[in-house]
Design an enzyme around this catalytic site. Structure first.
Site, PDB file in Angstrom:
ATOM      1  CD  GLU A 142      -2.749  -1.381   2.467  1.00  0.00           C
ATOM      2  OE1 GLU A 142      -2.862  -0.683   3.232  1.00  0.00           O
ATOM      3  OE2 GLU A 142      -3.671  -2.391   2.348  1.00  0.00           O
ATOM      4  CG  ASN A 183      -0.526  -6.528  -2.063  1.00  0.00           C
ATOM      5  OD1 ASN A 183      -1.146  -7.123  -2.916  1.00  0.00           O
ATOM      6  ND2 ASN A 183      -1.007  -6.722  -0.976  1.00  0.00           N
ATOM      7  CG  HIS A 219      -9.744  -5.526   0.134  1.00  0.00           C
ATOM      8  ND1 HIS A 219     -10.221  -6.828   1.053  1.00  0.00           N
ATOM      9  CD2 HIS A 219      -8.439  -5.248   0.443  1.00  0.00           C
ATOM     10  CE1 HIS A 219      -9.117  -7.152   1.388  1.00  0.00           C
ATOM     11  NE2 HIS A 219      -7.918  -6.419   1.203  1.00  0.00           N
ATOM     12  CD  GLU A 247      -4.404  -7.868   0.719  1.00  0.00           C
ATOM     13  OE1 GLU A 247      -5.559  -7.058   1.592  1.00  0.00           O
ATOM     14  OE2 GLU A 247      -3.367  -7.662   1.292  1.00  0.00           O
ATOM     15  CG  ASP A 249     -12.758  -8.850   0.904  1.00  0.00           C
ATOM     16  OD1 ASP A 249     -12.632  -7.985   0.097  1.00  0.00           O
ATOM     17  OD2 ASP A 249     -12.128  -9.002   2.200  1.00  0.00           O
TER      18      ASP A 249
HETATM   19  O1  9MR Z   1      -7.319  -8.913   7.620  1.00  0.00           O
HETATM   20  C1  9MR Z   1      -6.464  -7.946   8.341  1.00  0.00           C
HETATM   21  C2  9MR Z   1      -7.231  -7.685   9.726  1.00  0.00           C
HETATM   22  O2  9MR Z   1      -7.377  -8.903  10.488  1.00  0.00           O
HETATM   23  C3  9MR Z   1      -6.567  -6.611  10.326  1.00  0.00           C
HETATM   24  O3  9MR Z   1      -7.202  -6.354  11.515  1.00  0.00           O
HETATM   25  C4  9MR Z   1      -6.316  -5.416   9.391  1.00  0.00           C
HETATM   26  C5  9MR Z   1      -5.634  -4.225   9.998  1.00  0.00           C
HETATM   27  O4  9MR Z   1      -5.274  -3.319   9.165  1.00  0.00           O
HETATM   28  O5  9MR Z   1      -5.628  -5.953   8.390  1.00  0.00           O
HETATM   29  C6  9MR Z   1      -6.318  -6.772   7.670  1.00  0.00           C
HETATM   30  O6  9MR Z   1      -5.497  -6.886   6.498  1.00  0.00           O
HETATM   31  C7  9MR Z   1      -5.304  -5.783   5.489  1.00  0.00           C
HETATM   32  C8  9MR Z   1      -4.021  -6.356   4.783  1.00  0.00           C
HETATM   33  O7  9MR Z   1      -3.036  -6.684   5.841  1.00  0.00           O
HETATM   34  C9  9MR Z   1      -3.762  -5.332   3.891  1.00  0.00           C
HETATM   35  N1  9MR Z   1      -4.665  -4.872   3.015  1.00  0.00           N
HETATM   36  C10 9MR Z   1      -6.108  -4.607   3.719  1.00  0.00           C
HETATM   37  C11 9MR Z   1      -6.438  -5.879   4.529  1.00  0.00           C
HETATM   38  C12 9MR Z   1      -7.724  -5.507   5.262  1.00  0.00           C
HETATM   39  O8  9MR Z   1      -7.689  -4.500   6.063  1.00  0.00           O
END
Ligand code: 9MR
Length: 440
Positions: A142, A183, A219, A247, A249
């Site tokens: 990011e 990513n 996402h 990722e 969803d």
């Molecule tokens: O799935 C992850 C969640 O359990 C955490 O609380 C969150 C914290 O920011 O991060 C989520 O995963 C993220 C990923 O690492 C990067 N892209 C966005 C994802 C969703 O927030």
């Protein structure tokens, strides 16, 4: 590379096995997981259905280096060990990110030179620990703002754009075989943010930075899957890089409706099809395979149901949508009772009158195998001329391979590979009816 595979006996229910369907299409279908949940039904589904795992949180900086110089690997180890036991790839996530950093780091007031060393030391430690065991690293996660400019993160503010190149170089030095990715999210379709990513990647390539791939988080929201997803993946692939959906969803407003689930099915299929349509798309990873293991409801109150299985691990229409996009028709013979292996056939080399193939038998069951047999048909006149690590016989098109004495035993989650040379005249299509059955 030509590959064909057959899935046998899912553990929880008869039906398609996404990882094997994906193998036949030359991509990997993965999921993010939570290490502490990898037992019971969750563990069985994660191991059975998916060809790659991404630790959802366990490899992030705050998880692995909560105190300066003091590492905690238990969660990350658990995911990597599980993946190895189940013949799965690992996507390492993530080495450098602005979020989920420990407070000693964000609040440390480190001067630039020290911060840069902290970053490269961290990469060396983490990518070094898993050297040879992580297939892909999200090296930088990011790095962009919504307008396509570089995100004003701790890293950028202190170190400037060069933090990105340094991170990739440190990762390459630590694990030369891992594929190194940048990513990001909201970069799935064409637009300002993905233009910024595209420009960044071009700059990195021009500087000779060791980058192998670009991850598109995806996402997504039902009804808003970008129409330009495939075109966008393709433009990055055309830079000579691999691409992946990392990722995925697709969330919706709760409560769910049948119409919402039907639309979600079509859209999971569409994303999968977009990856299949781009030769350098190596695979799709869902961000949690079950609604009970999804970040969405916590972050977007009133929304959810964003994954292919419901809270009780019952497959949703989205799951069938993925399977269908991967070529599952719902047909075929049911797996023979007692079988608990799968097999993949890969043509490794091909020349005018011949070819070499490798076949990998995997134990997909819960008990060790003691003997296995693989059968298939070569439909274009191919003849086996030589084989190793199995006894191979052929009658007309029908080929049978039986284990050798020394590779009859296959532990749970383990695999063995045997090989053959064949002759051919003309084309060399993949085998049909490829089937693995267990022995005594
Ligand atoms: O799935 C992850 C969640 O359990 C955490 O609380 C969150 C914290 O920011 O991060 C989520 O995963 C993220 C990923 O690492 C990067 N892209 C966005 C994802 C969703 O927030």
């Amino acid at each position: 590379m030509l590959a064909a595979t057959v899935a046998v006996l899912p553990l929880l229910a008869d039906g398609p096995v996404l990882r094997d369907l994906a193998d036949t299409r030359g991509i990997t279908y993965g999921t993010a997981v939570t290490a502490s949940k990898l037992t019971g039904a969750y563990g069985e589904l994660a191991g059975e259905q998916f060809g790659a795992l991404t630790p959802g949180n366990e490899m992030k900086w705050e998880s692995v280096e909560p105190t300066r110089g003091s590492y905690s690997w238990s969660g990350a180890d658990r995911v990597v060990d599980f993946a190895e036991a189940h013949g799965q790839k690992v996507r390492g996530h993530t080495l450098v990110w602005h979020s989920q950093l420990p407070s000693w780091l964000t609040g440390g007031g480190f001067p630039a030179a020290e911060l840069r060393t902290l970053m490269t030391d961290h990469i060396a430690a983490e990518a070094g620990r898993y050297k040879g065991r992580v297939d892909y690293w999200d090296v930088v996660n990011e790095p962009l703002d919504e307008d396509g400019s570089l995100r004003r993160s701790l890293w950028y503010e202190q170190l400037g754009e060069s933090y990105i190149a340094d991170a990739f170089r440190a990762a390459r030095a630590a694990d030369p075989d891992a594929k190194l990715y940048v990513n990001d999210y909201n970069t799935d379709g064409l637009g300002a943010k993905s233009d910024g990513l595209y420009a960044l990647v071009k700059r990195l390539i021009a500087q000779g930075v060791p980058i192998d791939g670009v991850g598109f988080q995806a996402h997504l929201i039902i009804g808003q899957v970008p129409a330009t997803l495939e075109a966008n993946l393709k433009r990055f692939a055309d830079l000579g890089l691999d691409v992946a959906v990392t990722e995925l969803d697709i969330r919706m407003a709760l409560p769910v409706t049948d119409a919402g689930l039907a639309q979600q099915k079509a859209e999971f299929a569409r994303v999968t099809t977009a990856c299949l349509a781009v030769a350098r798309c190596v695979g799709v990873t869902v961000w949690g395979f079950a609604d009970s293991d999804s970040w969405i409801p916590d972050t977007f109150p009133g929304q959810g149901a964003a994954t292919p299985y419901d809270e009780n691990y019952v497959p949703k229409p989205a799951y069938t949508g993925i399977a269908e996009a991967l070529g599952w028709t719902g047909g075929g013979d049911p797996p023979p009772a007692g079988s608990s292996c799968s097999v993949t056939h890969t043509v490794q080399n091909e020349w005018g009158s011949g070819f070499t193939a490798a076949l990998t038998v995997r134990n997909t069951g819960t008990a060790p195998l003691d003997g296995w047999k693989v059968t298939w048909e070569y439909g274009a006149g191919q003849r086996v001329t030589q084989a190793w690590n199995a006894t191979v016989t052929q009658s007309a098109a029908r080929v049978t391979a039986v284990n050798a004495a020394y590779n009859a035993a296959v532990p749970t989650g383990g695999s063995v590979t045997f090989g053959l040379n064949g002759s051919r005249s003309g084309t060399n299509p993949p085998p049909t009816g490829l089937l693995c059955t267990t022995g005594s």
